[in-house]
Design a protein around this motif. Sequence first.
Motif, mmCIF file in Angstrom:
data_model
loop_
_atom_site.group_PDB
_atom_site.id
_atom_site.type_symbol
_atom_site.label_atom_id
_atom_site.label_comp_id
_atom_site.label_asym_id
_atom_site.label_seq_id
_atom_site.Cartn_x
_atom_site.Cartn_y
_atom_site.Cartn_z
ATOM 1 N N MET A 1 0.830 -1.208 0.000
ATOM 2 C CA MET A 1 0.000 0.000 0.000
ATOM 3 C C MET A 1 0.866 1.260 0.000
ATOM 4 S SD MET A 1 -3.031 -0.734 -0.450
ATOM 5 C CE MET A 1 -3.617 0.913 -0.167
ATOM 6 N N SER A 2 1.192 1.791 1.144
ATOM 7 C CA SER A 2 1.927 3.049 1.321
ATOM 8 C C SER A 2 1.239 4.201 0.590
ATOM 9 C CB SER A 2 3.400 2.891 0.914
ATOM 10 O OG SER A 2 3.536 2.769 -0.478
ATOM 11 N N ARG A 3 1.910 4.818 -0.380
ATOM 12 C CA ARG A 3 1.401 6.058 -0.962
ATOM 13 C C ARG A 3 0.282 5.839 -1.970
ATOM 14 N NH1 ARG A 3 5.455 10.775 -0.156
ATOM 15 N NH2 ARG A 3 6.683 9.866 1.502
ATOM 16 N N THR A 4 -0.097 4.592 -2.227
ATOM 17 C CA THR A 4 -1.239 4.365 -3.111
ATOM 18 C C THR A 4 -2.544 4.687 -2.391
ATOM 19 O OG1 THR A 4 -1.397 2.024 -2.469
ATOM 20 C CG2 THR A 4 -0.018 2.568 -4.377
ATOM 21 N N ASN A 5 -2.532 4.672 -1.075
ATOM 22 C CA ASN A 5 -3.749 4.967 -0.307
ATOM 23 C C ASN A 5 -3.809 6.458 0.028
ATOM 24 O OD1 ASN A 5 -6.162 4.400 0.993
ATOM 25 N ND2 ASN A 5 -5.171 3.930 2.938
ATOM 26 N N VAL A 6 -3.660 7.273 -0.997
ATOM 27 C CA VAL A 6 -3.645 8.725 -0.840
ATOM 28 C C VAL A 6 -4.510 9.338 -1.938
ATOM 29 C CG1 VAL A 6 -2.216 10.797 -0.965
ATOM 30 C CG2 VAL A 6 -1.342 8.769 0.197
ATOM 31 N N ASP A 7 -5.373 10.261 -1.555
ATOM 32 C CA ASP A 7 -6.201 10.987 -2.516
ATOM 33 C C ASP A 7 -5.607 12.392 -2.664
ATOM 34 O OD1 ASP A 7 -8.158 12.520 -3.830
ATOM 35 O OD2 ASP A 7 -9.790 11.285 -3.045
ATOM 36 N N GLN A 8 -4.979 12.664 -3.781
ATOM 37 C CA GLN A 8 -4.305 13.943 -3.976
ATOM 38 C C GLN A 8 -5.278 15.118 -3.950
ATOM 39 O OE1 GLN A 8 -1.143 14.433 -3.879
ATOM 40 N NE2 GLN A 8 -0.514 12.291 -3.918
ATOM 41 N N ASN A 9 -6.504 14.895 -4.390
ATOM 42 C CA ASN A 9 -7.504 15.966 -4.337
ATOM 43 C C ASN A 9 -7.812 16.354 -2.896
ATOM 44 O OD1 ASN A 9 -7.804 16.166 -7.141
ATOM 45 N ND2 ASN A 9 -9.318 14.508 -7.172
#
Length: 238
Positions: A1-9
């Motif tokens: 996971m790590s930074r894939t579980n991030v919503d940039q919006n």
Amino acid sequence: MSRTNVDQNEIAKFEALASRWWDPSSEFRPLHDINPLRLNYIDERTPLAGCRVVDVGCGGGLLSEGMARRGATVTGIDMGEAPLAVARLHGLESGVEVDYRQTTVEELAADPDHEGQYDIVTCLEMLEHVPEPASVIRACARLLRPGGELYVSTINRNPKSFLFAIVGAEYLLRLLPRGTHEWSKFIRPSEMSDHLRGAGLDIRELTGMTYNPVTKVYKLGRDVDVNYMMHATKPAES
């Protein structure tokens, strides 16, 4: 996971407002109003003095500083560069020491120097802003030592929460900027319970938080229809 579980919006929303984080009359007034309630709730159940704590989604450091003032050693993590810059600057001005890091909780939990090392993990008003809240909960659990305690807060998903947390708070009372929340990302207590149990945690308490628009006062109680907090514990090793 790590930074894939991030919503940039989602990160961009709070980046744009970061400079006003510590202004109690700004868009962050609700956080200033509820922070004493949240802080006392945690401190009454797990006295903060002497504890090692991670504050997940710390933003500008409002809760992180509060816990540090009560004697905890606090690491505050967030993916927003601007809020963290504000948090570090305010810490220098206030003389309150917090270790702020730009990272995800999944990355921190994967580090052997941090896994299983914390007495308390807090994740407040953050889970409704990530794609996979269950991943965050699992990482929070990995950070806890056996017997450690997790505190989470979020917004229930039902017609009442849409009316109060979005229509009321964002459009009528203007307590929050429009677009702060997406109703589809709200989390029912039953879903949160599943996430906590799936991470191997024991649920201790469910508490609601309500707002009176006339008195402009928040209080804790049994009403979990809109905002709520949950307290869970990692089982102690036998």
